[in-house]
Design an enzyme around this catalytic site. Structure first.
Site, PDB file in Angstrom:
ATOM      1  N   GLU A   1      -1.580  54.445   6.959  1.00 48.95           N
ATOM      2  CA  GLU A   1      -0.644  54.048   5.903  1.00 48.95           C
ATOM      3  C   GLU A   1       0.455  53.161   6.468  1.00 48.95           C
ATOM      4  O   GLU A   1       1.652  53.496   6.397  1.00 48.95           O
ATOM      5  CB  GLU A   1      -0.056  55.278   5.221  1.00 48.95           C
ATOM      6  CG  GLU A   1      -1.074  56.062   4.429  1.00 48.95           C
ATOM      7  CD  GLU A   1      -0.462  57.132   3.542  1.00 48.95           C
ATOM      8  OE1 GLU A   1       0.680  57.534   3.780  1.00 48.95           O
ATOM      9  OE2 GLU A   1      -1.149  57.570   2.605  1.00 48.95           O
TER      10      GLU A   1
ATOM     11  N   GLU B   1      -7.853  59.370   1.375  1.00 49.45           N
ATOM     12  CA  GLU B   1      -7.086  60.610   1.210  1.00 49.45           C
ATOM     13  C   GLU B   1      -6.778  60.831  -0.251  1.00 49.45           C
ATOM     14  O   GLU B   1      -6.442  59.879  -0.967  1.00 49.45           O
ATOM     15  CB  GLU B   1      -5.716  60.515   1.896  1.00 49.45           C
ATOM     16  CG  GLU B   1      -5.695  60.480   3.375  1.00 49.45           C
ATOM     17  CD  GLU B   1      -4.251  60.398   3.888  1.00 49.45           C
ATOM     18  OE1 GLU B   1      -3.315  60.799   3.170  1.00 49.45           O
ATOM     19  OE2 GLU B   1      -4.075  59.887   4.994  1.00 49.45           O
TER      20      GLU B   1
HETATM   21  C1  GLA Z   1      -0.187  60.477   3.535  1.00 46.28           C
HETATM   22  C2  GLA Z   1      -0.507  60.519   5.015  1.00 46.28           C
HETATM   23  C3  GLA Z   1      -1.009  61.839   5.475  1.00 46.28           C
HETATM   24  C4  GLA Z   1      -0.243  62.956   4.809  1.00 46.28           C
HETATM   25  C5  GLA Z   1      -0.350  62.807   3.317  1.00 46.28           C
HETATM   26  C6  GLA Z   1       0.313  63.926   2.564  1.00 46.28           C
HETATM   27  O1  GLA Z   1      -1.226  60.099   2.765  1.00 46.28           O
HETATM   28  O2  GLA Z   1      -1.413  59.516   5.413  1.00 46.28           O
HETATM   29  O3  GLA Z   1      -0.852  61.894   6.874  1.00 46.28           O
HETATM   30  O4  GLA Z   1       1.082  62.885   5.200  1.00 46.28           O
HETATM   31  O5  GLA Z   1       0.293  61.621   2.959  1.00 46.28           O
HETATM   32  O6  GLA Z   1       0.153  63.773   1.180  1.00 46.28           O
END
Ligand code: GLA
Length: 673
Positions: free
Chosen positions: A149, A308
């Site tokens: 991210e 995710e």
């Molecule tokens: C993001 C991050 C993860 C985690 C999630 C929690 O997507 O990439 O490492 O912190 O948020 O929702």
């Protein structure tokens, strides 16, 4: 040799460094029980892999890669550069990011680095190279995952290193000529004229509003710097580990505007996205659907990976709602329906410690004797049953134009109202189309528009001449183009297009607005002319004259009483519509219904506001996805084989309340002979 990705991959982030060896064994056994076939490994492992500048510890990762391979689980291996270890920031505090008001963001959380720091970049590339050299031939390796991210917490850094990098970026953009920058930034205003690039700074906190073009360029620069970090790692991976695809996980969701993902997407071998629902919002599946279609847009229409999402609650919103029974499966299938070829989660096992210990995981704190675990196992079964959809994509005749630069420009300060939000109209038009069963692509304005019969242009505040010309050409060639208010107002430099609003689209639309008439907070007006009686509108009206268009609907009251609210102009073989106010949901529904009828777009069977119906199309086959968010069963007239149940359907599919269905259509594209 590295292995291909599973067809419809299922799994999530795996953080074994948080657990003991015994737990690792249990993890693998349970992963097999749940049908996990892909895990993302090492995202936050930098401090474990390189505990000191000259000490490397790969043993634990070797063990993990080997044992996951023996368990038949493939690995999306992270380059682990997402969060620098304490020794690095302790040694080089100059890599820490700084906010616009001069505060340093200290280590102790994650992502504490300045995206423009050459020092950070050096260390990151050393780590990335070491991992690529060690694992490029590992038989578990299916995908490289750069960082994590990018820009989630450090998208904009205002430190001196960033300031110097910003100046270098500006020199490139403005031909190394400060006079060109002065022109572009409109520095004749407020005595802002520069006579040397050295005087230029990022838009740090100022006594009042910073120059808007300076702000806009800083947003462009910040997105580019993060993308450069991705590209630098990707190039190492392509060189050292050829043939293994490289991704980085986007955050295409309403909360995230900082990265221009429609440009970034072109640099990735495969796009992946993270999506989290906004807990406080009822009907969050609609924002999810829009974001998933936009993610497909960032991938240029190709399949993408859901890297995710959450099995249930997250931990980072003020009140973290748990998902209701069935919701996780519906969310997952909505992503697949819109082009995802993987359903992955954050994270495999809910943590015991750390800031995310109350975030749900595939394996909850309470263990396997839980509804959550049983749903995880069921989701895995559903994905196996529908695996044949992998590789297919959508083929739609409606498009929504979307542009991150227009988003940035539209939401800058000092505008007619704070209530115009960039994604608002785009999401509402998408919602109304979806409720009618009309599939829609979300694409950049520079996309090829020739296959679209309906092109929606919501709040495209900033447009280039090329975009304006492309839309005119699309209408002339037969498309119906629909522009909503506060579009076509400025050029790429955020300079107003003169002669009346909406400057870029005035001729195409056949209207001329002489003044904006924004509404006050809570103020509503009535609009009449749409079939079914008056509707309400708020936020925006304008002093609009017809200049070739006809009025379709008119303001009944408010500052624009008696003036056109919606207009239409025939253009070549198509038409151009303008919507000069923010219609309420009923108004948008009626407008969209009229457009869909006029353009004769295909409506997929069974769709309604609570029943999502979408189609994926492959080689000689197509699949109809039904995601029923309603508390009543849904009836869908479709012929084929329903893959989740394995049952034949002959025009009478019933999808249980809260259930999902995927039908391989008897005739590709749904045309029953
Ligand atoms: C993001 C991050 C993860 C985690 C999630 C929690 O997507 O990439 O490492 O912190 O948020 O929702």
């Amino acid at each position: 040799m590295p292995v291909p990705l599973p067809a419809l991959a299922f799994g999530g982030d795996y953080n074994p460094e948080q657990w003991s060896r015994e737990i690792h064994e249990e993890d693998r056994a349970l992963m097999r029980e749940a049908g996990v076939d892909l895990v993302t490994l090492g995202v936050f492992s930098w401090a474990w892999l390189q505990p000191e500048p000259d000490r490397w510890e790969f043993g634990w990762l070797d063990d993990q890669m080997d044992s996951l391979h023996s368990a038949g689980i493939r690995v999306d291996l992270a380059t682990a550069t997402a969060s620098p270890p304490p020794w690095l920031t302790h040694r080089h505090p100059e890599v820490l990011p700084v906010t616009h008001d001069g505060r340093t963001l200290w280590p102790g959380g994650r992502q504490a680095f300045c995206p423009s720091s050459p020092l950070y970049r050096d260390y990151a590339l050393t780590l990335c190279t070491a991992l690529a050299e060690r694992y490029s031939e590992h038989p578990a390796l299916a995908l490289w995952h750069v960082s994590n991210e990018l820009g989630c917490h450090n998208a904009r850094c205002y430190c001196d290193v960033s300031a110097a990098a910003f100046r270098t970026w500006l020199r490139r953009r403005y031909d190394d000529d400060v006079a060109v920058l002065n022109d572009a930034w409109g520095t004749a205003f407020w005595s802002q004229r520069y006579d040397d690039f050295e005087q230029v700074l990022p838009p740090r906190v100022a006594p009042t509003h910073a120059n808007p073009t300076q702000q806009l360029d800083f947003l462009r620069f910040s997105s580019d710097q993060l993308l450069d970090n991705f590209v630098a790692e990707r190039d190492v991976l392509h060189r050292v580990s050829p043939g293994v695809p490289v991704t980085t996980n986007f955050m295409v969701m309403r909360q995230t505007a900082e990265m221009d993902y429609l440009r970034w997407g072109r640099e990735l071998d495969v796009v992946s996205n993270d999506h989290y629902l906004i807990a406080a919002e009822a009907g969050g599946h609609r924002e999810l659907a829009f974001s998933a279609d936009l993610t497909r847009g960032t991938a240029g229409g190709r399949p993408w990976l859901l890297m995710e999402h959450s099995t249930s609650a997250v931990n980072w919103q003020p009140r973290n709602r748990a998902k209701t029974p069935g919701e996780m499966i519906r969310n997952s299938l909505s992503h697949v329906a819109r082009g995802a070829d993987a359903v992955l989660f954050f994270q495999w096992r809910a943590s015991r410690a750390g800031a995310e210990k109350f975030h749900s995981g595939l394996l909850p704190h309470a263990g396997t004797d839980t509804r959550q675990w049983r749903e995880v196992v069921e989701l895995s079964r559903v994905l196996d049953a529908v695996e044949e959809v992998a590789g297919s994509t959508a083929r739609n005749e409606a498009a929504i134009l979307f542009d991150y630069e227009a988003w940035w420009g539209c939401e800058l300060d000092s505008h007619p109202t704070v209530d115009v939000r960039y994604r608002d109209r785009a999401e509402d038009l998408h919602r109304a189309l979806s409720a009618l069963g009309v599939g829609v692509d979300v694409v950049h304005p520079s996309a090829d528009l020739s296959s679209y019969r309906l092109v929606l242009v919501p709040t495209l505040y900033l447009v280039s001449d090329a975009t304006a010309a492309a839309l005119t050409a699309a209408a002339e060639a037969g498309a119906t183009v629909v522009v909503t208010y506060f579009s076509g107002i400025v050029d790429e430099h955020d300079h107003v297009r003169l002669g009346g609003y909406p400057g870029a689209f005035r001729d195409l639309l056949g209207v001329r607005t002489t003044e904006f008439l924004p509404l006050l907070a809570g103020q509503q007006v009535r609009v009449e002319g749409l079939e079914g009686g008056p509707v309400t509108a708020d936020v925006w009206t304008e002093d609009l004259e017809l200049a070739g268009a006809e009025a379709v609907a008119t303001h009944v009251d408010g500052p624009a009483a008696g003036l056109p609210a919606i207009t239409r102009r025939p253009v070549g073989a198509g038409a151009a519509w303008y919507v000069a106010t923010r219609l309420d949901a009923a108004g948008t529904d009626r407008l969209v219904e009229r457009l869909v009828t006029e353009v004769r777009l295909e409506r997929l069977p069974g769709a309604s506001p609570l029943v999502e119906v979408t189609r994926r199309v492959g080689e000689g086959a197509s699949w109809l996805f039904v995601v029923n968010h309603d508390s009543e069963p849904a009836e869908v007239a479709v012929h084929g084989v329903e893959l989740v149940s394995g049952q034949e359907v002959a025009g009478d599919l019933v999808v249980a309340a809260g259930g999902v269905a995927v039908v391989r259509e008897a005739a590709a594209g749904g045309q029953v002979a």
